[in-house]
Design an enzyme around this catalytic site. Structure first.
Site, PDB file in Angstrom:
ATOM      1  CE1 TYR A 109      68.202  95.005 -27.867  1.00 24.49           C
ATOM      2  CE2 TYR A 109      66.503  96.459 -27.030  1.00 24.49           C
ATOM      3  CZ  TYR A 109      67.507  95.541 -26.804  1.00 24.49           C
ATOM      4  OH  TYR A 109      67.817  95.159 -25.530  1.00 24.49           O
ATOM      5  CB  CYS A 110      66.464  91.665 -33.028  1.00 24.79           C
ATOM      6  SG  CYS A 110      66.676  92.115 -34.763  1.00 24.79           S
ATOM      7  NE  ARG A 111      72.364  87.735 -34.759  1.00 22.77           N
ATOM      8  CZ  ARG A 111      72.590  87.807 -36.079  1.00 22.77           C
ATOM      9  NH1 ARG A 111      73.547  88.578 -36.544  1.00 22.77           N
ATOM     10  NH2 ARG A 111      71.868  87.106 -36.923  1.00 22.77           N
ATOM     11  N   GLY A 158      66.280  98.419 -35.115  1.00 21.87           N
ATOM     12  CA  GLY A 158      67.339  97.640 -35.749  1.00 21.87           C
ATOM     13  C   GLY A 158      68.108  96.823 -34.732  1.00 21.87           C
TER      14      GLY A 158
END
Length: 105
Positions: A64-66, A90
């Site tokens: 995941y990231c921002r 996501g």
């Protein structure tokens, strides 16, 4: 793992003790809050590309990231390298919602 998807984003995922959670944001973003147990690999800093040769291609990964952009790129890189069990979760919020893993600082 049990996976439910909508528009390419994972909505529900069963994570086990063996699942490796990768946070591909910056160290500053990670420090502001991350999934409990997540490993930081700064995508923008080249850490994902550098780590791929040392990661177990047989392991189960969630990423995941921002917003989902960097995690999408990271999962694509891992899949191109032969990883078969990689899920893009996501954003941090989507990742926490899908896995039930809490956000910690």
């Amino acid at each position: 793992p049990i996976i439910q998807r909508k528009d390419g984003v994972c909505l529900a995922l069963q994570v086990s003790e063996e699942t490796i959670i990768l946070d591909v944001r910056t160290p500053e973003e990670y420090a502001a809050g991350h999934l409990e147990g997540a490993t930081l690999l700064d995508f923008n800093g080249g850490e994902v590309a550098a780590a791929i040769p040392n990661l177990d291609p047989e392991a189960e990964y969630v990423v995941y990231c921002r917003s989902g952009n960097r995690s999408s790129q990271a999962t694509a890189m891992m899949e191109q390298a032969g990883f078969t069990n990689v899920v893009n979760l996501g954003s941090l919020e989507q990742a926490s919602s899908a896995t039930g893993v809490p956000v910690v600082n």
